[in-house]
Design an enzyme around this catalytic site. Sequence first.
Site, mmCIF file in Angstrom:
data_model
loop_
_atom_site.group_PDB
_atom_site.id
_atom_site.type_symbol
_atom_site.label_atom_id
_atom_site.label_comp_id
_atom_site.label_asym_id
_atom_site.label_seq_id
_atom_site.Cartn_x
_atom_site.Cartn_y
_atom_site.Cartn_z
ATOM 1 N N HIS A 47 1.026 -5.020 7.541
ATOM 2 C CA HIS A 47 0.637 -3.620 7.642
ATOM 3 C C HIS A 47 1.680 -2.797 8.395
ATOM 4 C CE1 HIS A 47 -2.431 -0.493 7.272
ATOM 5 N NE2 HIS A 47 -2.148 -0.120 8.499
ATOM 6 N N HIS A 94 -7.070 2.984 3.813
ATOM 7 C CA HIS A 94 -7.976 2.453 4.832
ATOM 8 C C HIS A 94 -8.996 1.568 4.121
ATOM 9 C CE1 HIS A 94 -8.869 3.563 9.252
ATOM 10 N NE2 HIS A 94 -7.639 3.163 9.128
#
Length: 739
Positions: A47, A94
């Site tokens: 990430h 998200h």
Amino acid sequence: MEQTLPTVQTAKDLGLLEEEFERIQEILGRDPNFTELCIFSVMWSEHCSYKNSISWLKKLPRDSDRMLAKAGEENAGLVDIGDGLACSFKIESHNHPSAIEPYQGAATGVGGINRDIFTMGARPIAQLNSLRFGDINNERTQWLLRGVVKGIGDYGNAFGIPTVGGELFFDPCYQVNPLVNAFSAGIVETNKVASATSYGVGNPVFIVGSATGKDGIHGAAFASKDITEDSIKDLPAVQVGDPFQEKLLLEATLEVIASGQVIGIQDMGAAGIICSTSEMSAKGEHGMDIWLDKVPLRQSDMLAWEILLSESQERMLIVVKRGSEEEIKQIFEKWDLQCEQIGVVTDTKRLVFHQHGEVVANVPADDLVLGGGAPVYQREYREPAYYQEYQKFSIDDVPEPNNYAEVAEFLLSHPNIASKQWVSEQYDSMIGTGTTTTNAPADSGVVRIKGTDKAIAVTVDCNARYVHADPEVGCAIAVAEAARNIVCSGGEPVAITNCLNFGNPYDPEVYWQFVGAIKGMKAACEKFSTPVTGGNVSFYNQSNDGGAVFPTPTIGMLGLLEDYRKTTTLAFRQAGDLIYLLGESTNDMASSEYLYSYHQIKKSPAPYFDLEKEYHLQEVVKSLIEQNLLTSVHDVSDGGLFIALAESAMVHGLGFSIQTSDKVRKDAFLFGEGQGRVVVSVTPSQEKEFESFLAMQKLQYAEVGTVCATGFVVDGQSLVTEVKGKHLYDTSLTHFLNK
């Protein structure tokens, strides 16, 4: 330092590889303590580090005459739009948080993407979102959908930025892993841009905004692994947002930047304090001494690693000029926000964290970040067996329908095509009074830039079914469709941001999809002169039992209108206007909603696509709009020509009557999704000039019919006699959700 040093197994438990643990030992020249190992685990997570994707991302075009901040240089992309103004825009995912706590997962996604924009000094003026869920009849899907939409609406509406468009798609592949991608765009004067950097020995480092709590800890690492039945145990990795706090933070941040005292500023998103301190220090080639005792906390018992990794929302790290401390504090006090100095800039290029009078971590900033010492991998990739299976599809194996009215009804009411009014009515699209497409819908959201005649056009696009069928072609189509939507709205495509949603990168077949998508994106972006300004890679959208989601490289595109009055609506205006189809009609229905859902034929290639013809079509449409020869413009996409006509007709309660082509199968002509086509309407008085212009363009086109007062008529047969509301089957999603 902690007395008990972590082991290789500790590193593996934190998501690191054994060779990565050994590399950390080499970097430090010793064994890391637990806090230091936690730091590396989040900063070297997929990430934050893009370790499995950066080698391919670097192949994308990143430059143009308008580019002010290239991909990876700042919190968001920045392009020059003229007259001393720039637009900052970005899209991010998200997904993992939304899968286990949809309301807060989606809400904080909106908050995070807007902070990326205003830390550049830009005031956000438009939001979009791209949402994907599983079977709409499934109770969990409905719970996720309700929570995500409410989270986006509650946060965005309270924050005060209009949501001007988006997309919503359902497929069983997203059953376990929904995708929630948020886009934001803002405007800044080019001489007031802020940077995410840190330099100047002795300059103070401030944390501002909300207090730091235990929510969101290890959120970056959580987003770098597959979803499992145990993922609910990761609930603390989901952040909790406060849009009213963010609104105050926006105003205070812009005022502080305008003071001229800011050296650098960065949002605390993924990986919190450690990410902001390391990235800013690495960029400025300096270091920091940080005192964790001075960080305002929500819980008094937080350990050093918890403070560093917390992803509590509505926080910023700011480095300001020494001597301006009181001025900065007064601005944040005025906005009723916490502002605490937690450190100073050093010349060591190291991050030294102190707590209770002890050094709890001492790490080199550059070795933590992308472009520095973070690992970079070349992953194996392999063509999946299904790809060749999909190529065997033949249209001759598909029976032609006996009842076209039944097909029309089926597609109009399908949740992937029907009106998304249930969603959009929960979003405020009017706030700010700049949205020009609220009551005059267009293929993209168009927002005026106040004080000028300019407007930006923004869209998010990706048909993941196409990308699954052929990643290279499908991703090129996603870029082309985004550009087509901008052009059909009257704009000029400028640049893109992307949100690359894929499964596990260690799966060679998933990585093959990723590589193909990058190749397709590169080719299309180069053709349309739309460089990539940045974005987000979201791997691990995969579950143990459900497999990977369709590869979904969502394209967020920015377009520019020099004159907002050139905004072009998709809506038919009056009965009697002539309807034309621009572009080539092909005997193609591959990967269409009609084939996939109505016929239940899941295996087919991507639809027809020719990049050169697509580009030529868009150039012609631009010229037609510039010469005021069109009354409406709408691209042909999901659902094919019939759905495009229906969408154009329903806005003003009109109808249409068309004739199909004798050169293409009727169902392919009406419902196929071959690319490179646009529906336009012209008044009878424009007909001669319109056709004279087209005759010189070497573009295939056909007059297919006329706008009518009512009814959807094809080859003399009325397929739909009653239009259900102003929008495309208004009650469709409500029908599913109220079952």
